[in-house]
Scaffold this motif. Structure first.
Motif, PDB file in Angstrom:
ATOM      1  N   PHE A  52      82.876  65.720  26.887  1.00  0.00           N
ATOM      2  CA  PHE A  52      82.786  64.129  27.557  1.00  0.00           C
ATOM      3  C   PHE A  52      81.753  64.077  28.260  1.00  0.00           C
ATOM      4  O   PHE A  52      80.897  63.198  27.956  1.00  0.00           O
ATOM      5  N   LEU A  53      81.414  65.190  29.352  1.00  0.00           N
ATOM      6  CA  LEU A  53      80.067  64.551  29.496  1.00  0.00           C
ATOM      7  C   LEU A  53      78.730  65.202  28.896  1.00  0.00           C
ATOM      8  O   LEU A  53      77.410  64.841  29.032  1.00  0.00           O
ATOM      9  N   GLY A  54      79.273  66.125  27.893  1.00  0.00           N
ATOM     10  CA  GLY A  54      77.936  66.451  26.807  1.00  0.00           C
ATOM     11  C   GLY A  54      77.670  65.330  26.214  1.00  0.00           C
ATOM     12  O   GLY A  54      76.455  65.145  26.045  1.00  0.00           O
ATOM     13  N   THR A  55      78.508  64.221  25.464  1.00  0.00           N
ATOM     14  CA  THR A  55      78.075  63.753  24.592  1.00  0.00           C
ATOM     15  C   THR A  55      78.407  61.661  25.113  1.00  0.00           C
ATOM     16  O   THR A  55      77.353  60.847  24.640  1.00  0.00           O
ATOM     17  N   ALA A  56      79.706  62.093  25.999  1.00  0.00           N
ATOM     18  CA  ALA A  56      79.315  60.445  25.997  1.00  0.00           C
ATOM     19  C   ALA A  56      80.062  59.748  27.413  1.00  0.00           C
ATOM     20  O   ALA A  56      80.269  58.215  27.733  1.00  0.00           O
ATOM     21  N   ALA A  57      79.394  60.424  28.491  1.00  0.00           N
ATOM     22  CA  ALA A  57      79.585  59.954  30.318  1.00  0.00           C
ATOM     23  C   ALA A  57      78.604  58.821  30.096  1.00  0.00           C
ATOM     24  O   ALA A  57      77.177  58.650  29.956  1.00  0.00           O
ATOM     25  N   PRO A  58      78.806  57.851  30.946  1.00  0.00           N
ATOM     26  CA  PRO A  58      78.288  56.861  31.178  1.00  0.00           C
ATOM     27  C   PRO A  58      77.755  57.042  31.953  1.00  0.00           C
ATOM     28  O   PRO A  58      77.430  55.682  32.738  1.00  0.00           O
ATOM     29  N   PHE A  59      77.080  57.478  32.705  1.00  0.00           N
ATOM     30  CA  PHE A  59      75.820  58.034  33.627  1.00  0.00           C
ATOM     31  C   PHE A  59      74.735  58.443  33.581  1.00  0.00           C
ATOM     32  O   PHE A  59      74.792  58.892  32.512  1.00  0.00           O
ATOM     33  N   SER A  60      73.961  58.411  34.835  1.00  0.00           N
ATOM     34  CA  SER A  60      72.137  59.098  34.613  1.00  0.00           C
ATOM     35  C   SER A  60      72.396  60.316  33.916  1.00  0.00           C
ATOM     36  O   SER A  60      72.870  61.365  34.153  1.00  0.00           O
ATOM     37  N   THR A  61      72.121  60.979  33.359  1.00  0.00           N
ATOM     38  CA  THR A  61      71.207  62.279  32.532  1.00  0.00           C
ATOM     39  C   THR A  61      71.501  63.034  34.058  1.00  0.00           C
ATOM     40  O   THR A  61      71.963  64.283  33.827  1.00  0.00           O
ATOM     41  N   PHE A  62      71.138  62.919  35.016  1.00  0.00           N
ATOM     42  CA  PHE A  62      70.508  64.209  36.028  1.00  0.00           C
ATOM     43  C   PHE A  62      71.949  64.359  36.611  1.00  0.00           C
ATOM     44  O   PHE A  62      72.311  65.509  36.813  1.00  0.00           O
ATOM     45  N   TRP A  63      72.616  63.308  37.300  1.00  0.00           N
ATOM     46  CA  TRP A  63      74.175  63.302  37.712  1.00  0.00           C
ATOM     47  C   TRP A  63      75.187  64.200  36.319  1.00  0.00           C
ATOM     48  O   TRP A  63      76.192  65.394  37.209  1.00  0.00           O
ATOM     49  N   ARG A  64      75.001  63.377  35.250  1.00  0.00           N
ATOM     50  CA  ARG A  64      76.101  64.153  34.331  1.00  0.00           C
ATOM     51  C   ARG A  64      75.329  65.550  34.035  1.00  0.00           C
ATOM     52  O   ARG A  64      76.453  66.250  33.780  1.00  0.00           O
ATOM     53  N   ARG A  65      74.475  66.205  33.926  1.00  0.00           N
ATOM     54  CA  ARG A  65      73.926  67.400  33.569  1.00  0.00           C
ATOM     55  C   ARG A  65      74.801  68.155  34.790  1.00  0.00           C
ATOM     56  O   ARG A  65      74.537  69.349  34.365  1.00  0.00           O
ATOM     57  N   LEU A  66      74.046  67.524  36.533  1.00  0.00           N
ATOM     58  CA  LEU A  66      74.875  68.356  37.077  1.00  0.00           C
ATOM     59  C   LEU A  66      76.106  68.727  37.615  1.00  0.00           C
ATOM     60  O   LEU A  66      76.942  69.799  37.859  1.00  0.00           O
TER      61      LEU A  66
END
Length: 124
Positions: A52-66
């Motif tokens: 989910f976090l890699g494909t569809a998470a609805p928030f910023s790229t930086f925080w999602r990747r962290l």
């Protein structure tokens, strides 16, 4: 469109699912101590959120990747250490499982904050 890096990170979730099933099977048939089962559940519990976090998470790229990096590293270290200890009789490194568990706890807490507080990219 999902960025290539995000798809690579999300693929870890799919691999966690496959590895989790293997570990759970080994726990049912090989390991009477339950360590493979513990590793398997750790992998399975985090497989879906990583995808989910890699494909569809609805928030910023930086925080999602962290959050993703903490979750992937924590899962690999925790499940890897528990499995390796069962297989080889020694730890990956001193305090490996607690380190992996701590990274996972931090990932879930960071995810909660990001979801509650949002990000500047979301507000635009």
């Amino acid at each position: 469109m999902t960025h290539f890096v995000d798809r690579i990170l999300a693929a870890f979730g799919a691999l966690f699912g496959a590895a989790g099933l293997v570990a759970l099977s080994a726990g049912a048939h090989v390991d009477s101590g339950g360590n493979y089962t513990t590793a398997g559940w750790m992998l399975m519990v985090h497989a879906g959120p990583v995808v989910f976090l890699g494909t569809a998470a609805p928030f910023s790229t930086f925080w999602r990747r962290l959050v993703l990096l903490f979750m992937i590293a924590g899962t690999v270290i925790f499940a890897g250490d528990v499995s390796y200890r069962t297989y080889a009789g020694e730890s990956l490194f001193p305090m490996a499982a607690p380190t992996g568990g701590t990274l996972l706890i931090l990932a879930w807490i960071a995810l909660a904050f990001v979801l509650l507080l949002g990000s500047s990219e979301q507000r635009r």
